[in-house]
Design a protein around this motif. Structure first.
Motif, PDB file in Angstrom:
ATOM      1  N   LEU A   1       0.835  -1.204   0.000  1.00  0.00           N
ATOM      2  CA  LEU A   1       0.000   0.000   0.000  1.00  0.00           C
ATOM      3  C   LEU A   1       0.869   1.253   0.000  1.00  0.00           C
ATOM      4  O   LEU A   1       0.587   2.220  -0.706  1.00  0.00           O
ATOM      5  N   LYS A   2       1.953   1.229   0.798  1.00  0.00           N
ATOM      6  CA  LYS A   2       2.888   2.348   0.834  1.00  0.00           C
ATOM      7  C   LYS A   2       4.190   1.928   0.179  1.00  0.00           C
ATOM      8  O   LYS A   2       4.734   0.870   0.487  1.00  0.00           O
ATOM      9  N   GLN A   3       4.674   2.772  -0.726  1.00  0.00           N
ATOM     10  CA  GLN A   3       5.859   2.419  -1.485  1.00  0.00           C
ATOM     11  C   GLN A   3       6.559   3.686  -1.954  1.00  0.00           C
ATOM     12  O   GLN A   3       5.905   4.703  -2.222  1.00  0.00           O
ATOM     13  N   ASN A   4       7.870   3.659  -2.039  1.00  0.00           N
ATOM     14  CA  ASN A   4       8.629   4.771  -2.592  1.00  0.00           C
ATOM     15  C   ASN A   4       8.092   5.130  -3.973  1.00  0.00           C
ATOM     16  O   ASN A   4       7.901   4.250  -4.813  1.00  0.00           O
ATOM     17  N   LYS A   5       7.850   6.423  -4.209  1.00  0.00           N
ATOM     18  CA  LYS A   5       7.208   6.850  -5.450  1.00  0.00           C
ATOM     19  C   LYS A   5       8.028   6.492  -6.687  1.00  0.00           C
ATOM     20  O   LYS A   5       7.476   6.096  -7.718  1.00  0.00           O
ATOM     21  N   LEU A   6       9.337   6.619  -6.587  1.00  0.00           N
ATOM     22  CA  LEU A   6      10.190   6.279  -7.733  1.00  0.00           C
ATOM     23  C   LEU A   6      10.126   4.786  -8.013  1.00  0.00           C
ATOM     24  O   LEU A   6      10.001   4.367  -9.168  1.00  0.00           O
ATOM     25  N   LEU A   7      10.200   3.981  -6.960  1.00  0.00           N
ATOM     26  CA  LEU A   7      10.115   2.527  -7.124  1.00  0.00           C
ATOM     27  C   LEU A   7       8.768   2.141  -7.712  1.00  0.00           C
ATOM     28  O   LEU A   7       8.685   1.282  -8.610  1.00  0.00           O
ATOM     29  N   ARG A   8       7.703   2.763  -7.232  1.00  0.00           N
ATOM     30  CA  ARG A   8       6.362   2.493  -7.761  1.00  0.00           C
ATOM     31  C   ARG A   8       6.295   2.781  -9.254  1.00  0.00           C
ATOM     32  O   ARG A   8       5.752   1.998 -10.037  1.00  0.00           O
ATOM     33  N   PHE A   9       6.912   3.910  -9.662  1.00  0.00           N
ATOM     34  CA  PHE A   9       6.916   4.289 -11.073  1.00  0.00           C
ATOM     35  C   PHE A   9       7.717   3.293 -11.908  1.00  0.00           C
ATOM     36  O   PHE A   9       7.285   2.887 -13.000  1.00  0.00           O
ATOM     37  N   LEU A  10       8.877   2.886 -11.395  1.00  0.00           N
ATOM     38  CA  LEU A  10       9.742   1.970 -12.144  1.00  0.00           C
ATOM     39  C   LEU A  10       9.105   0.590 -12.316  1.00  0.00           C
ATOM     40  O   LEU A  10       9.410  -0.125 -13.275  1.00  0.00           O
TER      41      LEU A  10
END
Length: 390
Positions: free
Chosen positions: A63-72
Motif C-alpha cells: 500500500l505504501k511504497q517509494n514513489k520512484l520505485l512504484r513508477f519503475l
C-alpha cells in the motif's frame, strides 16, 4: 447480447473505504448480470463485498511504497494486466484512479493491447496538483496527458472535472460525465440499524464521514467546531486513515475531545448520519463527493466547502460552475457552500445551520428528492452504455 456477456476488467488500487472504491463496489454488484467482470487490485485490501462470480487479479503491491520505485515497477505491472487480459479474452479495461490509469496506458503503449481502454478520473487534477512541488506538478501533468491520450474514453464524475481535463490538460480523447451512483436501497434499509454510540437528545450533532487524508482537511473541521465549543453541539467523525491519531491529538489540544466522537470506519455510516442534524464536508479538493449525496439520501441538511469539484454542481446546480464562494458562506438550493480552508466561514455556516431551524428544515425537505437522481439503478445505465458503446 445473445446470451454472451462481454468481458470487462475493472482496475483500482484497493477496495478500501473511499468514494471511488464504493462506486466500484456498486458497479461490481449492479453490472455483473450484463458483463463477465474481472477485478484487478493493486493492493489486496477489501472493505466492500465482492460478488462471488467476480474473478480477481491481485497485483500484490504494498500500500505504501517509494514513489520512484512504484513508477519503475509500472511497466511490469502493465505487462501482468496485459497478460491477464490476453489470457482471459478481455476486450475492455476500465481503470479508476491515477495509478491504474497510468498502468493501463502503458499496457497499450508497451504491449500493444488491442482492446478498449476506459479511464475514470475521480479528482480535480489541477487543484490536487497545486499542493505539490513544481517538479511533481510537471511530472504529474505529463503522466495525465500521456495516459489519457491512450484512452478510448475518459469518464469524469463532474462537469468541472471535464472542463479541467479539456482546458488545462488538452485532452482530445472524448471525456464524458457520469456522476457517482449511490445505493439508495441499501441506505434506506440500513438507517435503522443501531449505532454503537448513544446520541444525546439535548445535543445538536454535526457529522463528517470520510477517510483521514490531508485533502479532506479534517483539521479545518476541528478548528471550526472549536469556535462553536460553547454551544450544545457535538461532532461525530466517521472514518479512519493514517491521520487518525494526529486528529485525535488535535481535538485534545483544542480542548474539545469530550465533544468530538471518533466512530471509526463503518461500512454502514448511515446509521450515524440519519441520527445527526447536519452533515459537514471540509475538503480542499474532491471529485464528486459520494458522502454529500449519501447525506442527502438520509434526509440531512449539508454544508460543504466549495472545492473543486462536485459540491457546487450538487448543492447549487443552477449557479455558474466556475464561480467559487469567497469571504463568506453561500446558501445554495440544496445546502450551504463555504470558501475552501476558511475557518471563520465554515464556523459561521455551522452556527447558521444550528440556529436557523427553518432553513435546516427546508434543506431536509429537499434532500431525498435530490439524492434520488443519483441512485445506482439510474446511473448504472450510463456506465453500461459507455462500456458497450466502444
Amino acid at each position: 447480447m445473445n446470451g454472451i456477456r462481454p468481458k470487462l476488467l475493472i482496475f483500482i488500487n484497493t477496495l478500501q473505504s473511499g468514494g471511488a472504491e464504493r462506486v466500484v463496489s456498486l458497479l461490481l454488484e449492479h453490472l455483473r448480470g450484463d458483463f463477465e467482470i474481472h477485478l484487478a487490485l493493486y493492493t489486496n485490501i477489501v472493505d466492500y463485498a465482492i460478488p462471488a462470480d467476480v474473478k480477481m487479479l491481485d497485483l500484490k503491491q504494498p500500500l505504501k511504497q517509494n514513489k520512484l520505485l512504484r513508477f519503475l515497477k509500472m511497466p511490469y505491472q502493465s505487462y501482468k494486466i496485459y497478460s491477464y487480459c490476453k489470457k482471459n479474452g478481455i476486450k475492455i479495461s476500465v481503470a479508476f484512479l491515477y495509478r491504474p490509469c497510468y498502468v493501463n496506458a502503458l499496457m497499450k503503449s508497451l504491449w500493444g493491447y488491442k482492446g478498449k481502454v476506459i479511464m475514470c478520473e475521480r479528482t480535480h487534477q489541477t487543484t490536487m496538483q497545486q499542493s505539490h512541488s513544481a517538479i511533481y506538478r510537471m511530472f504529474s501533468k505529463f503522466m495525465v496527458m500521456f495516459s489519457y491520450k491512450r484512452a478510448d474514453l475518459v469518464l469524469a464524475n463532474s462537469y468541472a472535472m471535464q472542463t479541467d481535463l479539456v482546458e488545462n490538460f488538452k485532452i482530445k480523447t472524448p471525456v464524458k460525465v457520469i456522476y457517482n451512483p449511490i445505493d439508495l436501497g441499501f441506505i434506506r434499509t440500513h438507517t435503522d440499524e443501531e449505532p454503537a454510540y448513544t446520541f444525546d437528545r439535548n445535543s445538536f450533532y454535526f457529522i463528517n464521514v470520510g477517510g483521514f487524508r490531508k485533502e479532506k482537511n479534517h483539521l479545518l473541521l476541528l478548528q471550526a467546531f472549536f469556535i462553536l465549543k460553547n454551544l450544545p453541539c457535538k461532532l461525530l467523525v466517521v472514518g479512519g486513515g493514517i491521520m487518525e491519531e494526529e486528529l485525535k491529538q488535535k481535538a485534545a489540544d483544542f480542548g474539545i475531545k469530550d465533544k468530538v466522537i471518533f466512530c471509526g470506519w463503518e461500512n454502514n455510516p448511515f446509521k450515524y448520519v440519519s441520527r445527526a442534524d447536519c452533515f459537514v464536508l471540509s475538503s480542499d479538493v474532491e471529485g464528486f463527493p459520494n458522502v454529500l449525496i449519501e447525506a442527502l439520501a438520509c434526509g440531512k441538511a449539508v454544508i460543504s466547502t466549495d472545492c473543486s469539484s462536485g459540491p457546487r454542481e450538487l448543492l447549487a446546480p443552477a449557479t455558474d460552475l466556475h464561480y467559487k464562494a469567497i469571504n463568506s458562506y453561500e446558501i445554495g438550493e440544496y445546502g450551504i457552500l463555504t470558501p475552501v480552508n476558511d475557518v471563520t466561514a465554515l464556523a459561521g455556516a455551522m452556527k447558521k445551520m444550528y440556529e436557523d431551524t427553518a432553513l435546516r428544515k427546508r434543506f431536509e425537505e429537499k434532500a431525498k428528492s435530490r439524492a434520488e437522481q443519483f441512485d445506482v439503478n439510474e446511473i448504472k445505465e450510463y456506465f453500461h452504455a459507455a462500456f458497450t458503446a466502444l
